[in-house]
Design an enzyme around this catalytic site. Structure first.
Site, PDB file in Angstrom:
ATOM      1  N   ARG A 145       0.873  -1.180   0.000  1.00 47.97           N
ATOM      2  CA  ARG A 145       0.000   0.000   0.000  1.00 47.97           C
ATOM      3  C   ARG A 145       0.902   1.219   0.000  1.00 47.97           C
ATOM      4  O   ARG A 145       1.682   1.429   0.945  1.00 47.97           O
ATOM      5  CB  ARG A 145      -0.934   0.020   1.212  1.00 47.97           C
TER       6      ARG A 145
ATOM      7  N   HIS B 195      -7.281   0.856  -6.569  1.00 44.03           N
ATOM      8  CA  HIS B 195      -7.536   0.013  -5.391  1.00 44.03           C
ATOM      9  C   HIS B 195      -8.235  -1.269  -5.894  1.00 44.03           C
ATOM     10  O   HIS B 195      -9.418  -1.487  -5.633  1.00 44.03           O
ATOM     11  CB  HIS B 195      -8.400   0.776  -4.383  1.00 44.03           C
TER      12      HIS B 195
ATOM     13  N   ASP C 200     -16.989   7.493  -2.086  1.00 42.63           N
ATOM     14  CA  ASP C 200     -15.781   7.397  -1.263  1.00 42.63           C
ATOM     15  C   ASP C 200     -15.524   8.791  -0.690  1.00 42.63           C
ATOM     16  O   ASP C 200     -16.158   9.770  -1.098  1.00 42.63           O
ATOM     17  CB  ASP C 200     -14.616   6.924  -2.162  1.00 42.63           C
TER      18      ASP C 200
ATOM     19  N   CYS D  12     -16.248   2.001   0.314  1.00 40.99           N
ATOM     20  CA  CYS D  12     -15.109   1.146   0.673  1.00 40.99           C
ATOM     21  C   CYS D  12     -14.695   1.310   2.130  1.00 40.99           C
ATOM     22  O   CYS D  12     -14.024   0.439   2.676  1.00 40.99           O
ATOM     23  CB  CYS D  12     -13.936   1.418  -0.263  1.00 40.99           C
TER      24      CYS D  12
ATOM     25  N   ARG E 229     -13.620  -8.302   1.565  1.00 38.60           N
ATOM     26  CA  ARG E 229     -12.190  -8.066   1.329  1.00 38.60           C
ATOM     27  C   ARG E 229     -11.417  -9.335   1.712  1.00 38.60           C
ATOM     28  O   ARG E 229     -10.520  -9.781   1.001  1.00 38.60           O
ATOM     29  CB  ARG E 229     -11.678  -6.898   2.197  1.00 38.60           C
TER      30      ARG E 229
END
Ligand code: CP
Ligand code: NVA
Length: 302
Positions: free
Chosen positions: A103, A130, A221, A261, A289
């Protein structure tokens, strides 16, 4: 099959659908308490240059459930954080671990890491993409709607890493997507061009109502992503009118689902009321996830 999972556009539809099939299998095994140690004895290195709750915990728990081990590395505590070149870090880490999840800020940095690494690299979020999140999102849509095809999707808000990955997904999976962003906050131009060249069905607009009208899946988001904290105030001004609230939902399909998310800023990009409504499938999305990433890990490292 690709060595790495860096961007949805690198993957064929067939291989992405295989990941969904494996996700279903692994999720039902985990729910039934059936062991599924597909990565016994294997180690995942996890390099974080940005904060995380879901990504870190789901990858770490996922590796354990697969019989392997995950190693958390905050970049500030590594030599890379002191300027050691990516190519040296990548080549050394590949001698110790069986895969690396990263990340960070720069997509190019992750690509360079992958180029020098002999083990699979997974993109756990960059400024540009992402991809693991959008795979989990689509798997959640499949669970709630039976299929991801033939639905109309909309993105409301910032043309950020999540928006870019949704655009890649529209190209890869073939669904219809409408993207509403304020002027000056559009998604990445190259990403949009590549999706158009691939025949993606995407409408870009500055009008959230146009994007939301009749939509079955609504997505948003935060207005200021990690690294943009200084822009919070000017972004709040630019994005007013781009909130997912009950008025916007009234334009959408009556049975629409709403996704985010997370982390969310309640009553900024999405209201508390929508987040707590029957339309929100946000926590299933967060759970998935874990399941989708286990399938990605097993596919790349198994
Ligand atoms: N959605 C997501 O990636 O969450 P974290 O930032 O908590 O990992
Ligand atoms: N766009 C957000 C996503 C967080 C998971 C960010 O990059 O901060």
């Amino acid at each position: 099959m690709n060595k790495d999972f860096l961007c949805l556009s690198d993957w064929s539809l067939e291989d992405l659908e295989k990941i969904f099939a494996l996700t279903s299998d692994l999720k039902s095994k985990q729910k039934a308490g059936i062991q599924h140690h597909l990565l016994a004895g294997k180690t995942l290195g996890m390099l974080f240059e940005k904060s995380s709750t879901r990504t870190r915990v789901s990858f770490e728990a996922g590796m354990f459930q697969l019989g392997g081990h995950a190693l958390f590395l905050a970049s500030g505590n590594t030599q890379m954080g002191r300027g050691e070149p990516i190519k040296d870090t990548a080549r050394c880490m590949a001698r110790y671990v069986d895969g690396v999840m990263i990340r960070t800020y720069s997509q190019q940095g992750v690509e360079e890491f992958a180029q020098y690494s002999s083990v699979p690299i997974i993109n756990g979020l960059t400024d540009l993409y992402h991809p693991c999140q959008v795979m989990a999102d689509l798997f959640t849509v499949i669970e709630h709607r039976g299929d991801y095809r033939e639905l109309s999707y909309c993105w409301i808000g910032d043309g950020n890493n999540m928006a870019n990955s949704w655009i890649n997904a529209a190209a890869a999976f073939g669904f219809e997507l409408r993207v509403a962003t304020p002027a000056g906050y559009e998604p990445d131009a190259e990403v949009c061009q590549r999706a158009a060249d691939a025949g993606a069905r995407i409408l870009y607009t500055n009008d959230p109502s146009e994007a939301a009208r009749g939509a079955q899946v609504l997505n948003t988001d935060v207005w200021a992503s990690m690294g943009q904290e200084d822009e919070q105030q000017e972004r709040e001004k630019a994005f007013s009118g781009y909130q997912i609230n009950m008025d916007l939902l009234a334009l959408a399909d009556p049975d629409c689902v709403v996704m985010h998310c997370l982390p969310a800023h309640r009553d900024e990009e999405i209201t508390e009321e929508v987040m707590e409504s029957r339309h929100a499938i946000i926590y299933d999305e967060a759970e998935n996830r874990l399941h989708v990433q286990k399938a990605i890990l097993a596919t790349l490292m198994g």
